[in-house]
Structures are given as structure tokens and as C-alpha cells.
Design a protein around this motif. Sequence first.
Motif, short mmCIF file in Angstrom:
data_model
loop_
_atom_site.label_atom_id
_atom_site.label_comp_id
_atom_site.label_asym_id
_atom_site.label_seq_id
_atom_site.Cartn_x
_atom_site.Cartn_y
_atom_site.Cartn_z
N ILE A 100 -5.21 11.86 6.10
CA ILE A 100 -4.11 12.31 6.95
C ILE A 100 -3.23 11.12 7.34
O ILE A 100 -1.99 11.25 7.42
CB ILE A 100 -4.63 13.05 8.20
CG1 ILE A 100 -5.39 14.31 7.78
CG2 ILE A 100 -3.49 13.41 9.14
CD1 ILE A 100 -4.57 15.31 6.96
N VAL A 101 -3.82 9.94 7.56
CA VAL A 101 -3.02 8.74 7.81
C VAL A 101 -2.09 8.48 6.63
O VAL A 101 -0.90 8.20 6.80
CB VAL A 101 -3.93 7.51 8.05
CG1 VAL A 101 -3.11 6.22 8.04
CG2 VAL A 101 -4.66 7.65 9.38
N GLN A 102 -2.62 8.61 5.41
CA GLN A 102 -1.78 8.39 4.23
C GLN A 102 -0.69 9.44 4.12
O GLN A 102 0.45 9.14 3.72
CB GLN A 102 -2.66 8.40 2.97
CG GLN A 102 -3.60 7.22 2.88
CD GLN A 102 -4.40 7.20 1.59
OE1 GLN A 102 -3.92 7.63 0.55
NE2 GLN A 102 -5.61 6.71 1.66
N ALA A 103 -1.01 10.69 4.51
CA ALA A 103 0.01 11.74 4.52
C ALA A 103 1.09 11.42 5.55
O ALA A 103 2.29 11.61 5.29
CB ALA A 103 -0.63 13.09 4.82
N PHE A 116 0.83 -1.20 0.00
CA PHE A 116 0.00 0.00 0.00
C PHE A 116 0.86 1.25 0.00
O PHE A 116 0.59 2.21 -0.73
CB PHE A 116 -0.92 -0.04 1.23
CG PHE A 116 -1.71 1.23 1.47
CD1 PHE A 116 -2.55 1.75 0.50
CD2 PHE A 116 -1.59 1.91 2.67
CE1 PHE A 116 -3.28 2.91 0.73
CE2 PHE A 116 -2.30 3.07 2.91
CZ PHE A 116 -3.15 3.57 1.93
N ARG A 117 1.92 1.25 0.78
CA ARG A 117 2.79 2.41 0.88
C ARG A 117 3.57 2.65 -0.42
O ARG A 117 3.82 3.78 -0.80
CB ARG A 117 3.76 2.24 2.05
CG ARG A 117 3.06 2.17 3.39
CD ARG A 117 3.96 1.73 4.50
NE ARG A 117 4.86 2.81 4.91
CZ ARG A 117 5.35 2.94 6.13
NH1 ARG A 117 5.04 2.05 7.05
NH2 ARG A 117 6.15 3.92 6.43
N TRP A 118 3.93 1.55 -1.10
CA TRP A 118 4.71 1.68 -2.32
C TRP A 118 3.85 1.93 -3.56
O TRP A 118 4.25 2.69 -4.44
CB TRP A 118 5.56 0.42 -2.53
CG TRP A 118 6.75 0.33 -1.62
CD1 TRP A 118 7.13 1.22 -0.66
CD2 TRP A 118 7.72 -0.74 -1.58
NE1 TRP A 118 8.26 0.79 -0.02
CE2 TRP A 118 8.65 -0.41 -0.56
CE3 TRP A 118 7.87 -1.93 -2.27
CZ2 TRP A 118 9.74 -1.24 -0.26
CZ3 TRP A 118 8.95 -2.75 -1.97
CH2 TRP A 118 9.87 -2.41 -0.97
N HIS A 168 -8.58 -14.17 2.52
CA HIS A 168 -9.95 -14.63 2.35
C HIS A 168 -10.96 -13.49 2.44
O HIS A 168 -12.14 -13.69 2.21
CB HIS A 168 -10.29 -15.69 3.40
CG HIS A 168 -10.36 -15.17 4.80
ND1 HIS A 168 -9.23 -14.95 5.56
CD2 HIS A 168 -11.41 -14.80 5.57
CE1 HIS A 168 -9.59 -14.49 6.75
NE2 HIS A 168 -10.89 -14.38 6.78
N GLU A 169 -10.50 -12.28 2.82
CA GLU A 169 -11.39 -11.13 2.91
C GLU A 169 -10.65 -9.89 2.44
O GLU A 169 -9.43 -9.83 2.48
CB GLU A 169 -11.90 -10.92 4.34
CG GLU A 169 -10.80 -10.60 5.33
CD GLU A 169 -11.33 -10.30 6.72
OE1 GLU A 169 -12.55 -10.24 6.88
OE2 GLU A 169 -10.51 -10.14 7.63
N ILE A 170 -11.44 -8.90 2.00
CA ILE A 170 -10.89 -7.62 1.57
C ILE A 170 -11.26 -6.59 2.62
O ILE A 170 -12.43 -6.40 2.94
CB ILE A 170 -11.45 -7.18 0.19
CG1 ILE A 170 -11.20 -8.28 -0.85
CG2 ILE A 170 -10.84 -5.87 -0.25
CD1 ILE A 170 -9.74 -8.56 -1.12
N ARG A 171 -10.25 -5.93 3.18
CA ARG A 171 -10.50 -4.91 4.19
C ARG A 171 -10.24 -3.53 3.61
O ARG A 171 -9.37 -3.35 2.76
CB ARG A 171 -9.59 -5.14 5.42
CG ARG A 171 -9.89 -6.45 6.13
CD ARG A 171 -9.10 -6.59 7.42
NE ARG A 171 -7.68 -6.75 7.15
CZ ARG A 171 -6.75 -5.91 7.56
NH1 ARG A 171 -7.05 -4.83 8.23
NH2 ARG A 171 -5.47 -6.13 7.29
N ASN A 172 -10.98 -2.54 4.10
CA ASN A 172 -10.81 -1.18 3.62
C ASN A 172 -9.52 -0.55 4.14
O ASN A 172 -8.90 0.28 3.48
CB ASN A 172 -12.00 -0.30 4.05
CG ASN A 172 -13.26 -0.64 3.28
OD1 ASN A 172 -13.18 -1.02 2.12
ND2 ASN A 172 -14.40 -0.54 3.93
N SER A 173 -9.12 -0.92 5.34
CA SER A 173 -7.91 -0.36 5.93
C SER A 173 -6.73 -1.26 5.62
O SER A 173 -6.85 -2.48 5.60
CB SER A 173 -8.06 -0.22 7.45
OG SER A 173 -6.84 0.14 8.04
#
Length: 334
Positions: free
Chosen positions: A224-227, A183-185, A200-205
Motif C-alpha cells: 500500500i505504501v508503494q501504491a 525506487f519510485r522510478w 555501507h548497508e542495504i536496507r529493506n525500506s
Amino acid sequence: MAQPYRVAVLLSENLLASSVTLPIEILNTAAGSARANRRDAPPIEIQSVSLSGEPVATSSGFSLSPTASIDADIGPCDLIHIPGFWRNPRPIIRRHSEFLPWLIKHHEQGAIISAVGTGCCYLAEAGLLDGKPATTHWHYFDQFQRDYPKVELTRQYFITRADNLYCAASINALAELMVNIVFRWYGRAVANIVQRNFFHEIRNSFEPTKYYSGEASQHPDEQIVQAQIWMQDNFHKTIHIAALAEQFEMSLRTFNRRFKNALDQSPLNYLQQLRLNAVKDLLQHSNLSIAEIANRSGYQDVSFLTQLFKRHFNVPPGRYRDTVRAKLFRATNE
């Protein structure tokens, strides 16, 4: 062509093969998916490194062949991964003590280092986790705490982060950590593809579950977390807050307001905190000069860094290094 992300996987005898192959498969899937959708996406170059460059026997009975020995100049890495091993880690670490200065060198160069299960003992043995949170496989909690009393063992967490050092307690936790790195890259779309292939599952976070970071503040503002994540990965570069706000599609005023609401501090103060924490870590664990530390921490002016460090910690960088190392020396010899 974009510069590749450079990854090195440490190979030592009796390792768990899945703790080597799973992160490689996740990262290769991510790179392939990213480049299928965007030709200028950075590729990933993965090397495997052993002490001598000879094949290494796994706990499953087959061998893995490294691409290099630790004596080879593989250059700076974006990520170093340390697999776990089967049963007691102590004899393996004793026989592979030459890995320790190699890990310290790459840590000083700014590499992210991930370790899983008993592989976390390499980081502890190198002194890189002293005074920092860490975890390991549950079966070795008590032994880990006895062997490394300076490390803040967090038994209730599956993943810990201290600056660029990550510990995962299990293979499942390692998979979550690798998705977080993807996700970061490469961003959300590629991380979703990886999740569909490996979970087995897709999470939003994309923050791992049961995750502890001593420097992380929990809040619900995902932009802001992504920033924050971007700043944690790039604090050593020249950063203009106005350009950062534009990158996250906000006006400077909105970015400052949302950052302040989420973290109770401005983006600039948060950036300074990241940089000064990096400076402290390098002063304690490296022999780099103050000028080299300044450059690796995002400061171009040594005198400015010295003034800022003294203002925050009431002591100049050189004296801080002398004091901290004197305490470490006394503790080691008591």
C-alpha cells in the motif's frame, strides 16, 4: 523507446561540488543498471543550468560548466535539484534572484524539486515552502527561521516532503533521498543495486530515515505504501482504481480493504485528497487559470472540480485564491 526522465541541476557560485555530483552519479548508476536489465527502461537526461550559461566556481576552487542558461528552453523536467553552498546563503541568493521565477515555473509544471542544505533557501525565498515543512543544514536553523517565518522548520528531521518539494539537511540525507527517487522510478531491484554501490548497508525500506511528510501516514503495509507513492507521482493522470489494484496484483476488493485498513480511507478518497491539495497549492502559488489547474491536477471537467472543491473547502476555487492571496499580501505589508 521509453520517454526519458528529465533532470536539471541548478548551478550557482560557491556551491558544494559533492551536492552536485553525488545525485548525478546515483541517478546515472540507476539508469544504467535499469537499462542493462530491461532495454525499454527509461533513460535519464541530465542538464546543468546556470544564470548565464557560463562556468560556475565551486567552493572547492574548480569550476563546473553548465549545459544551458535559465533563458534556454529546456522543456518540462521530472526533477529539479538545487545543490547547497558553502557558508552564508543570503548574498548568493540575492545575486541569483532570477532563479526564483524559474523555479516557480517548473514547480507549476509539476516537477519534483529537491534541495540540500542551504540550497533549501532558494525554495523558501521563492515562497514555495510557505506553510509547509522544511529543513536545512543545522548550522543555519536559527537564521532560516528568522528569514522565513512562514516556513514550518522541522529541526528534528533530516528530510522533509511537501507535495513535490523535498528538503535534505545534509549530503548523507540527500543520498537517501536520491535512492528513494530511484525506487519510485525504477523499483526495488535497481534501488538495491544503487545501495550496494553507494552505501555501507542495504536496507529493506527505501523510505529515508528521520523523514517527515505532512501528508504521509505511517503504516507497515509495504504494497500500500508503494501504491501511495505511485498515486503521488501520477495523480495528474487518469487513474482507474481497479487497474491500480491489478497493477499491484490484488483484487479490487482486497486492495480497497487493505488501503482502508492502512490509511482509514478508500483509495479514491486518498486520490481526491492528493489532487485537491495540488489544486490548492497551484491556486496559491501560480497564475494558471482554473481550467489549466484542473488539467494539471487530474480533472478533465472544470465544473466538477469547482463543485468538489466547494464541497470540501466551503468556497469555490476562485474565491479561495482571492482570499489566500489577500492574506499573503497583508502579511507581506504588515
